[in-house]
Each structure stands twice: as structure tokens, then as C-alpha cells.
Design a protein around this motif. Structure first.
Motif, short mmCIF file in Angstrom:
data_model
loop_
_atom_site.label_atom_id
_atom_site.label_comp_id
_atom_site.label_asym_id
_atom_site.label_seq_id
_atom_site.Cartn_x
_atom_site.Cartn_y
_atom_site.Cartn_z
N GLY A 36 0.74 -1.25 0.09
CA GLY A 36 0.15 -0.06 -0.16
C GLY A 36 0.61 1.25 -0.11
N TYR A 37 1.94 1.40 0.96
CA TYR A 37 2.76 2.40 0.92
C TYR A 37 3.49 2.65 -0.49
N TYR A 38 3.98 1.56 -1.35
CA TYR A 38 4.83 1.66 -2.32
C TYR A 38 3.70 2.11 -3.48
N LEU A 39 2.47 1.58 -3.64
CA LEU A 39 1.39 2.12 -4.66
C LEU A 39 1.35 3.94 -4.32
N ALA A 40 1.05 4.14 -2.98
CA ALA A 40 0.92 5.55 -2.64
C ALA A 40 1.90 6.14 -3.29
N ALA A 42 4.14 5.60 -5.79
CA ALA A 42 4.22 5.52 -7.23
C ALA A 42 3.62 6.38 -7.86
N SER A 43 3.95 6.57 -9.05
CA SER A 43 3.29 7.46 -10.07
C SER A 43 1.78 7.08 -10.31
N ILE A 44 1.31 5.95 -9.83
CA ILE A 44 0.01 5.53 -10.06
C ILE A 44 -1.05 6.02 -8.93
N GLY A 45 -0.09 6.44 -7.97
CA GLY A 45 -0.84 6.67 -6.50
C GLY A 45 -2.07 7.78 -6.72
N PRO A 46 -1.67 9.05 -7.32
CA PRO A 46 -2.91 9.93 -7.77
C PRO A 46 -3.98 9.40 -8.48
N ASN A 47 -3.61 8.47 -9.33
CA ASN A 47 -4.84 7.82 -10.39
C ASN A 47 -5.82 6.83 -9.14
N ILE A 48 -4.96 6.11 -8.59
CA ILE A 48 -5.83 5.34 -7.51
C ILE A 48 -6.76 6.06 -6.76
#
Length: 64
Positions: A36-40, A42-48
């Protein structure tokens, strides 16, 4: 009345309940948190975040 809850808290409670009642090993729960911290970060975090916001608006707009 509007109830607002953070997705981080909601998912954290979900992982805790899986660990507690579904016998999720603690190391797998830690991997869930780390991912979860990795995704947040990452560049995809705002899209999520935008996707979760759109989902929340959709659910709020349902007439049940």
C-alpha cells in the motif's frame, strides 16, 4: 448526516480483521501494508486516489 472515513483506515481495519479472524499470517499483513505504501508513493498513486474518489461519489449517489 455525512460520515467520512479514510480509505487507509478502512483497509487497515480490513487487513486487521483478516489477520485476526481469517488466520492471515502476520508477515502477509505486513506485505499488504508495504505494498500500500509502495503504491501510494508510485506514479499511479494519484490515479488510485481519483478512482477511489469516483467510486465513493458513485456509492453516495445510489438510492437504496
Amino acid at each position: 448526516m455525512t460520515v467520512s472515513i479514510s480509505a487507509v483506515i478502512l483497509l487497515g481495519v480490513f487487513v486487521f480483521l483478516l489477520w485476526r479472524y481469517a488466520r492471515l499470517p502476520l508477515w502477509q499483513a505486513a506485505i499488504c501494508a508495504a505494498f500500500g505504501y509502495y503504491l501510494a508513493s508510485a506514479s499511479i498513486g494519484p490515479n488510485i486516489g481519483l478512482g477511489l474518489h469516483a467510486l465513493a461519489r458513485f456509492v453516495a449517489g445510489l438510492d437504496l
